[in-house]
Design a protein around this motif. Sequence first.
Motif, PDB file in Angstrom:
ATOM      1  N   ALA A 131       0.850  -1.191   0.000  1.00  0.00           N
ATOM      2  CA  ALA A 131       0.000   0.000   0.000  1.00  0.00           C
ATOM      3  C   ALA A 131       0.886   1.242   0.000  1.00  0.00           C
ATOM      4  CB  ALA A 131      -0.914  -0.004   1.216  1.00  0.00           C
ATOM      5  N   ILE A 132       0.701   2.060  -1.011  1.00  0.00           N
ATOM      6  CA  ILE A 132       1.394   3.336  -1.107  1.00  0.00           C
ATOM      7  C   ILE A 132       0.553   4.416  -0.439  1.00  0.00           C
ATOM      8  CG2 ILE A 132       2.180   5.112  -2.732  1.00  0.00           C
ATOM      9  CD1 ILE A 132       2.762   2.748  -4.689  1.00  0.00           C
ATOM     10  N   TYR A 133      -0.764   4.342  -0.655  1.00  0.00           N
ATOM     11  CA  TYR A 133      -1.699   5.300  -0.051  1.00  0.00           C
ATOM     12  C   TYR A 133      -3.039   4.591   0.112  1.00  0.00           C
ATOM     13  CZ  TYR A 133      -4.753   9.244   0.726  1.00  0.00           C
ATOM     14  OH  TYR A 133      -5.674  10.093   1.279  1.00  0.00           O
ATOM     15  N   LYS A 134      -3.719   4.885   1.230  1.00  0.00           N
ATOM     16  CA  LYS A 134      -5.019   4.256   1.479  1.00  0.00           C
ATOM     17  C   LYS A 134      -5.913   5.226   2.228  1.00  0.00           C
ATOM     18  CE  LYS A 134      -5.893   1.066   4.682  1.00  0.00           C
ATOM     19  NZ  LYS A 134      -6.739   0.285   5.459  1.00  0.00           N
ATOM     20  N   LEU A 193      -1.733   1.014  -4.833  1.00  0.00           N
ATOM     21  CA  LEU A 193      -0.904  -0.140  -4.487  1.00  0.00           C
ATOM     22  C   LEU A 193       0.230  -0.311  -5.487  1.00  0.00           C
ATOM     23  CD1 LEU A 193      -3.632  -2.889  -3.869  1.00  0.00           C
ATOM     24  CD2 LEU A 193      -2.526  -1.442  -2.161  1.00  0.00           C
ATOM     25  N   ASN A 194       1.368  -0.762  -4.989  1.00  0.00           N
ATOM     26  CA  ASN A 194       2.410  -1.297  -5.845  1.00  0.00           C
ATOM     27  C   ASN A 194       2.221  -2.810  -5.793  1.00  0.00           C
ATOM     28  OD1 ASN A 194       4.675  -1.747  -7.377  1.00  0.00           O
ATOM     29  ND2 ASN A 194       6.111  -1.425  -5.702  1.00  0.00           N
ATOM     30  N   ALA A 201       3.270  -3.376 -11.124  1.00  0.00           N
ATOM     31  CA  ALA A 201       2.162  -2.551 -11.603  1.00  0.00           C
ATOM     32  C   ALA A 201       1.684  -1.628 -10.497  1.00  0.00           C
ATOM     33  CB  ALA A 201       1.011  -3.445 -12.059  1.00  0.00           C
ATOM     34  N   LEU A 202       1.284  -0.435 -10.895  1.00  0.00           N
ATOM     35  CA  LEU A 202       0.561   0.445  -9.987  1.00  0.00           C
ATOM     36  C   LEU A 202      -0.919   0.175 -10.200  1.00  0.00           C
ATOM     37  CD1 LEU A 202       2.541   3.789 -10.353  1.00  0.00           C
ATOM     38  CD2 LEU A 202       2.401   2.309  -8.330  1.00  0.00           C
ATOM     39  N   PHE A 220      -9.389  -0.431  -0.854  1.00  0.00           N
ATOM     40  CA  PHE A 220      -9.230  -1.758  -1.444  1.00  0.00           C
ATOM     41  C   PHE A 220      -9.344  -2.873  -0.408  1.00  0.00           C
ATOM     42  CE2 PHE A 220      -6.388  -5.294  -2.545  1.00  0.00           C
ATOM     43  CZ  PHE A 220      -6.855  -5.646  -3.801  1.00  0.00           C
ATOM     44  N   PHE A 221      -8.800  -2.653   0.783  1.00  0.00           N
ATOM     45  CA  PHE A 221      -8.720  -3.719   1.782  1.00  0.00           C
ATOM     46  C   PHE A 221      -9.993  -3.855   2.625  1.00  0.00           C
ATOM     47  CE2 PHE A 221      -4.311  -2.542   0.902  1.00  0.00           C
ATOM     48  CZ  PHE A 221      -3.824  -3.771   0.506  1.00  0.00           C
TER      49      PHE A 221
END
Length: 177
Positions: A52-55, A62-63, A140-141, A148-149
Amino acid sequence: MFNLEAFVEDCKAAVRDDPTHGAVAELLKGAMTDLSAVLDELGEPTSGGLSAIYKSPQLTILNVVWKPQMVLMPHDHNMWAVIGIYTGREDNIFWRRVKDDPLGRIEAAGAKALAAGDVAPLGKDVIHSVTNPICKYTGALHIYGGDFFEAERLEWEAEGLTERRWDPERAKALFED
């Protein structure tokens, strides 16, 4: 030059102004025009994972690193998504529900191969499965129009294609080496 922190801020602003995937898709397309800069910022993938890059409730970035020849069962996101491949390849099979099926089964409805530099938007109701068909890691980004989670989602088991609740821990474990 791709800067991850600036990219995240741009995505947050885009979602505030337009909660659809349109503006975010354009940002991701711009980022994917300089793959070496994205790789410099994120690093060459060396292990599978969902990072997770940002949530937030409105946006997840996500990366996603797919292990060589990894297969992920059919699933939905219950929100829009935009996928940008920065290295490797991702093959998607798109699925649709079998009409009036009491088990909630699905059937294949199309496919799309994504290579480095490709960007693909997915609508809120899309069901897809993903394969990394090559013998190296694929990076992939993945950007989602929600958390998402925490979203209520479905996945379909591989053998009978019957639906069940998506389990984020089971999904994370598939990506781990």
